[in-house]
Scaffold this motif. Structure first.
Motif, PDB file in Angstrom:
ATOM      1  N   VAL A 101      -3.790   5.579  -1.310  1.00  0.00           N
ATOM      2  CA  VAL A 101      -3.658   5.473  -2.764  1.00  0.00           C
ATOM      3  C   VAL A 101      -4.740   6.309  -3.451  1.00  0.00           C
ATOM      4  CG1 VAL A 101      -3.568   3.926  -4.753  1.00  0.00           C
ATOM      5  CG2 VAL A 101      -2.670   3.167  -2.538  1.00  0.00           C
ATOM      6  N   PHE A 102      -6.000   6.109  -3.057  1.00  0.00           N
ATOM      7  CA  PHE A 102      -7.142   6.866  -3.566  1.00  0.00           C
ATOM      8  C   PHE A 102      -7.153   6.944  -5.087  1.00  0.00           C
ATOM      9  CE2 PHE A 102      -9.373  11.184  -3.962  1.00  0.00           C
ATOM     10  CZ  PHE A 102     -10.616  10.595  -3.948  1.00  0.00           C
ATOM     11  N   ALA A 103      -7.202   5.779  -5.733  1.00  0.00           N
ATOM     12  CA  ALA A 103      -7.273   5.706  -7.194  1.00  0.00           C
ATOM     13  C   ALA A 103      -7.994   4.419  -7.566  1.00  0.00           C
ATOM     14  CB  ALA A 103      -5.881   5.739  -7.803  1.00  0.00           C
ATOM     15  N   ILE A 144       0.834  -1.201   0.000  1.00  0.00           N
ATOM     16  CA  ILE A 144       0.000   0.000   0.000  1.00  0.00           C
ATOM     17  C   ILE A 144       0.871   1.255   0.000  1.00  0.00           C
ATOM     18  CG2 ILE A 144      -1.655   1.331   1.377  1.00  0.00           C
ATOM     19  CD1 ILE A 144      -2.875  -1.385   2.250  1.00  0.00           C
ATOM     20  N   ASN A 189      -1.676   4.615 -13.213  1.00  0.00           N
ATOM     21  CA  ASN A 189      -1.899   5.985 -12.748  1.00  0.00           C
ATOM     22  C   ASN A 189      -1.067   7.027 -13.479  1.00  0.00           C
ATOM     23  OD1 ASN A 189      -3.885   5.288 -10.993  1.00  0.00           O
ATOM     24  ND2 ASN A 189      -2.564   5.153  -9.205  1.00  0.00           N
ATOM     25  N   VAL A 194      -7.250  14.554  -5.751  1.00  0.00           N
ATOM     26  CA  VAL A 194      -7.752  14.651  -7.124  1.00  0.00           C
ATOM     27  C   VAL A 194      -7.996  13.251  -7.678  1.00  0.00           C
ATOM     28  CG1 VAL A 194      -7.214  15.352  -9.482  1.00  0.00           C
ATOM     29  CG2 VAL A 194      -6.645  16.865  -7.578  1.00  0.00           C
ATOM     30  N   ALA A 195      -9.266  12.943  -7.909  1.00  0.00           N
ATOM     31  CA  ALA A 195      -9.647  11.680  -8.555  1.00  0.00           C
ATOM     32  C   ALA A 195     -10.217  12.026  -9.934  1.00  0.00           C
ATOM     33  CB  ALA A 195     -10.673  10.945  -7.712  1.00  0.00           C
ATOM     34  N   ALA A 242       2.485   1.799  -3.502  1.00  0.00           N
ATOM     35  CA  ALA A 242       1.445   2.223  -4.452  1.00  0.00           C
ATOM     36  C   ALA A 242       1.051   3.667  -4.188  1.00  0.00           C
ATOM     37  CB  ALA A 242       0.234   1.309  -4.349  1.00  0.00           C
ATOM     38  N   ALA A 243       0.975   4.033  -2.909  1.00  0.00           N
ATOM     39  CA  ALA A 243       0.611   5.400  -2.535  1.00  0.00           C
ATOM     40  C   ALA A 243       1.691   6.380  -2.974  1.00  0.00           C
ATOM     41  CB  ALA A 243       0.391   5.488  -1.027  1.00  0.00           C
ATOM     42  N   LEU A 244       2.954   5.998  -2.777  1.00  0.00           N
ATOM     43  CA  LEU A 244       4.083   6.845  -3.156  1.00  0.00           C
ATOM     44  C   LEU A 244       4.081   7.099  -4.668  1.00  0.00           C
ATOM     45  CD1 LEU A 244       6.364   7.954  -1.292  1.00  0.00           C
ATOM     46  CD2 LEU A 244       7.846   6.202  -2.281  1.00  0.00           C
ATOM     47  N   ALA A 245       3.879   6.022  -5.434  1.00  0.00           N
ATOM     48  CA  ALA A 245       3.855   6.137  -6.898  1.00  0.00           C
ATOM     49  C   ALA A 245       2.734   7.066  -7.340  1.00  0.00           C
ATOM     50  CB  ALA A 245       3.669   4.753  -7.520  1.00  0.00           C
ATOM     51  N   THR A 246       1.555   6.872  -6.766  1.00  0.00           N
ATOM     52  CA  THR A 246       0.388   7.657  -7.178  1.00  0.00           C
ATOM     53  C   THR A 246       0.542   9.124  -6.796  1.00  0.00           C
ATOM     54  OG1 THR A 246      -0.954   5.683  -6.830  1.00  0.00           O
ATOM     55  CG2 THR A 246      -2.131   7.745  -7.097  1.00  0.00           C
ATOM     56  N   LEU A 255       3.053  10.957  -9.013  1.00  0.00           N
ATOM     57  CA  LEU A 255       2.512  11.316 -10.326  1.00  0.00           C
ATOM     58  C   LEU A 255       1.602  12.536 -10.231  1.00  0.00           C
ATOM     59  CD1 LEU A 255       1.747   7.732 -11.624  1.00  0.00           C
ATOM     60  CD2 LEU A 255       3.416   9.306 -12.600  1.00  0.00           C
ATOM     61  N   ARG A 256       0.733  12.526  -9.223  1.00  0.00           N
ATOM     62  CA  ARG A 256      -0.201  13.653  -9.069  1.00  0.00           C
ATOM     63  C   ARG A 256       0.569  14.960  -8.848  1.00  0.00           C
ATOM     64  NH1 ARG A 256      -4.031   9.997  -5.586  1.00  0.00           N
ATOM     65  NH2 ARG A 256      -5.907   9.920  -6.868  1.00  0.00           N
ATOM     66  N   VAL A 276       0.635  -0.134 -10.561  1.00  0.00           N
ATOM     67  CA  VAL A 276      -0.037   1.089 -10.121  1.00  0.00           C
ATOM     68  C   VAL A 276       0.571   2.306 -10.815  1.00  0.00           C
ATOM     69  CG1 VAL A 276      -0.349   2.627  -8.135  1.00  0.00           C
ATOM     70  CG2 VAL A 276      -0.827   0.192  -7.907  1.00  0.00           C
TER      71      VAL A 276
END
Lengths: 103, 233
Positions: B47-49, A13, B77, B106-107, A16-20, A23-24, B73
């Motif tokens: 994660v929220f995606a 988790i 993403n 932001v989703a 995955a959170a770090l990657a997402t 990117l944002r 992921v």
């Protein structure tokens, strides 16, 4: 809860959170250096629609003829009424009826 | 500020119902993979995606393939890089801490609604944040409820719950149509996405279709209406 079982889960988790998040935040911060007008800007402005369309078209295509019909009804209702929930429910209803009747 | 937040929150409520349904499907699948509600909650908040979480849950077996999951992921993403970039004008002049904070919420859904709102000249960071809080709240409720009630629904696909995702994004995409000048970009995006989805692994088709559509928009001549718009700014 065994710590041995929870550690990989936390790691999965976390990564995955770090990657997402990377990117944002990366997209937002790097974009500041992009031009405000001209061709590149025109491309950026077209991105949202093109991206969302690319996300949805293959999934419609893979849903079979009934999926295409359902998505068509969803799109039509969303376009005419601007009511996304009603549009979505009608599309789901088509798929539901089709599956319940085994068509 | 507070009223903008509230307006953003309310604007996402119609979408929220379908997000809750979609989330509950994820929860049901997660329960079958042995995730408990706390795992789900952590994943939702961190994660929220949506689609990435679906893939994570799908890969959730035996000794967890942690690195493969992270790579998957990252690929799925990648679109958030573009989504983040598309929001830069909205965030212009905002302090860094606010950018770094709000961007996590932001989703696809609140982004799409905010972009449509911005196009009508009524978008704001507070509006985006309000929608994001609405989304993460309803997403968390839906997924956790799905995990807890997971064993009760044996065949979610029999109730067309799996089609909820396609229906949500179909409705959202229609809202982003900008008229004639979108014809060529959208055609390019759709064709490229379908071809890439068929021939390339993973979720690259989303990036390829999106970039292809943007490229088509760059190559076509500027429309008179758009030129008017630019001169007004």
């Amino acid at each position: 809860m065994h710590p041995s079982a929870e550690l990989p889960a936390a790691l999965a988790i976390g990564l995955a959170a770090l990657a997402t998040y990377g990117l944002r935040a990366g997209g937002l911060l790097l974009a500041e250096r992009l031009p405000k007008t001209g061709r590149l800007r025109r491309g950026m402005d077209a991105l949202p629609g093109a991206l969302l369309l690319s996300l949805v078209v293959p999934s419609i295509a893979n849903a079979g003829p009934w999926g295409v019909l359902a998505a068509g009804i969803t799109a039509l209702v969303a376009w005419r009424s601007r009511n996304m929930l009603v549009a979505m429910l009608l599309g789901m209803a088509v798929v539901l009826v089709q599956r319940q009747l085994g068509l | 500020m507070a009223s903008e937040f509230r307006r953003g929150f309310t604007a996402l409520l119609p979408v929220a119902a379908s997000v809750a349904v979609y989330g509950s499907v994820l929860g049901v699948l997660a329960a079958q993979k042995g995730l408990d509600w706390l795992d789900m909650l952590c994943m939702d908040l961190a994660v929220f995606a949506g689609s990435a979480q679906f893939v994570m849950v799908e890969m959730w077996d035996g000794p967890l393939p942690v690195l493969e999951m992270a790579a998957a992921v990252l690929v799925i993403n990648l679109r958030y890089l573009l989504i983040g970039a598309s929001l830069a004008p909205l965030f212009q002049g905002q302090p860094l801490w606010r950018k770094l904070g709000v961007i996590h919420l932001v989703a696809d859904e609140n982004w799409a609604v905010t972009m449509a709102e911005t196009r009508r000249g009524r978008g704001s960071v507070a509006f985006l944040l309000g929608g994001g809080v609405c989304m993460i709240g309803i997403w968390t409720l839906g997924t956790v409820a799905g995990v807890l009630g997971g064993s009760l629904i044996a065949h979610p696909e029999a109730y067309a719950l799996d089609f909820a995702f396609t229906a949500v994004f179909t409705a959202l995409t229609v809202g982003l149509w900008r008229g004639r000048r979108d014809r060529l970009p959208w055609l390019a995006a759709a064709v490229l996405a379908v071809l890439a989805e068929r021939w390339l692994p993973g979720k690259w088709y989303i990036i390829i279709g999106g970039l292809g559509g943007a490229l088509a928009a760059m190559l076509q001549p500027e429309s008179p209406r758009e030129a008017d718009h630019a001169s007004v700014r």
